[in-house]
Motif scaffolding. Structure first.
Motif, PDB file in Angstrom:
ATOM      1  N   GLU A   9       0.821  -1.181  -0.014  1.00 22.48           N
ATOM      2  CA  GLU A   9      -0.038  -0.193   0.001  1.00 22.48           C
ATOM      3  C   GLU A   9       0.696   1.248  -0.186  1.00 22.48           C
ATOM      4  N   TRP A  31       3.789   1.795  -3.640  1.00 22.22           N
ATOM      5  CA  TRP A  31       3.106   2.316  -4.876  1.00 22.22           C
ATOM      6  C   TRP A  31       3.043   3.949  -4.568  1.00 22.22           C
ATOM      7  N   ARG A  32       2.512   4.113  -3.583  1.00 21.76           N
ATOM      8  CA  ARG A  32       2.416   5.706  -3.196  1.00 21.76           C
ATOM      9  C   ARG A  32       3.759   6.527  -3.226  1.00 21.76           C
ATOM     10  N   GLU A  53       4.904   7.044  -6.923  1.00 23.09           N
ATOM     11  CA  GLU A  53       3.930   8.121  -7.493  1.00 23.09           C
ATOM     12  C   GLU A  53       4.552   9.379  -7.021  1.00 23.09           C
ATOM     13  N   ILE A  54       4.704   9.707  -5.934  1.00 23.73           N
ATOM     14  CA  ILE A  54       4.806  10.908  -5.209  1.00 23.73           C
ATOM     15  C   ILE A  54       6.418  11.145  -5.738  1.00 23.73           C
ATOM     16  N   HIS A 104      -3.489  10.477  -1.909  1.00 23.16           N
ATOM     17  CA  HIS A 104      -2.434   9.409  -1.049  1.00 23.16           C
ATOM     18  C   HIS A 104      -2.483   9.643   0.307  1.00 23.16           C
ATOM     19  N   TRP A 105      -2.649  10.743   0.757  1.00 22.43           N
ATOM     20  CA  TRP A 105      -2.794  10.901   2.309  1.00 22.43           C
ATOM     21  C   TRP A 105      -4.051  10.224   2.652  1.00 22.43           C
ATOM     22  N   PHE A 151      -4.071   6.165   1.945  1.00 18.39           N
ATOM     23  CA  PHE A 151      -3.302   5.239   2.933  1.00 18.39           C
ATOM     24  C   PHE A 151      -3.801   5.122   4.150  1.00 18.39           C
TER      25      PHE A 151
END
Length: 217
Positions: free
Chosen positions: A17, A20-21, A24-25, A54-55, A58
């Motif tokens: 989880e 991938w975030r 991307e960031i 994303h914040w 997640f």
């Protein structure tokens, strides 16, 4: 997510989880840093909205995964921290609200009288509510819901509400806002730090079985 029964399964879920975030960031940070002036503001504003996504994404996913893991441990309510007993009570209350049958209504009273001796059955699907606006106060409520300390995040309240949420809402409502790319990069670093902190909180709680009610000595 229903299969989150072991520590390894929850760990793998959290790793996937977050990874991938982070990727991307990081890609966004590189793109913003190298962007041409003519497209810089468009990219930065779009990146603020995605950073917020994303914040919220997640925190909701990780917290729900943790609650699922707790629910799958097969513990009685009496063995769990009060915050998880509350989630069980909410499920019983929800069942009552959805039914007009008197025998269903009586289950709520039965839960209050004898439910602590029963195996936990938490209402997972609605346990974590970000209200589509994950402000500092909403996040604090989520921390209470899973039994985590709020103190590590208290200094981040202004950043969450003003630098992240307010900017995201302004952009989402179609209003113009000027965000310097250096400010966005700092904000991205702060958000990543909070996501990693929350992941660590879950990992520690899992390792220490912090979801269990302390045994009286």
């Amino acid at each position: 997510m229903r299969r989150l029964k072991t520590q390894n399964q929850l760990q793998d879920f959290l790793d996937a989880e977050l990874s991938w975030r982070v990727k991307e960031i990081s890609t966004l940070k590189a793109a913003v840093k190298s962007s041409a002036f003519i497209s810089e503001q468009t990219l930065v504003r779009a990146s603020v909205a995605l950073l917020y996504a994303h914040w919220e994404g997640f925190i909701k996913s990780a917290a729900t995964g943790y609650i699922t893991y707790v629910n799958n441990q097969g513990l009685n309510y009496s063995q769990l921290k009060t915050c998880f007993v509350v989630l069980g009570f909410k499920k019983a209350l929800h069942d009552v609200q959805q039914s007009k049958q008197s025998h269903v209504n009586s289950t709520l009273i039965d839960f209050l009288r004898e439910g602590l001796a029963e195996k936990s059955n938490l209402k997972i699907d609605t346990a974590i509510n970000t209200e589509s606006n994950l402000s500092a106060s909403v996040f604090e409520n989520i921390l209470h819901a899973v039994g985590f300390e709020t103190s590590p995040y208290e200094a981040k309240a202004h950043l969450i509400d003003e630098s992240l949420l307010k900017r995201r809402n302004t952009i989402a409502h179609g209003e113009y806002i000027d965000v310097a790319k250096d400010d966005w990069a700092k904000l991205a670093d702060e958000v990543l730090q909070m996501l990693r902190q929350f992941k660590t909180d879950i990992e520690n709680a899992m390792a220490l079985s912090a979801f269990k009610r302390p045994v009286a000595t």
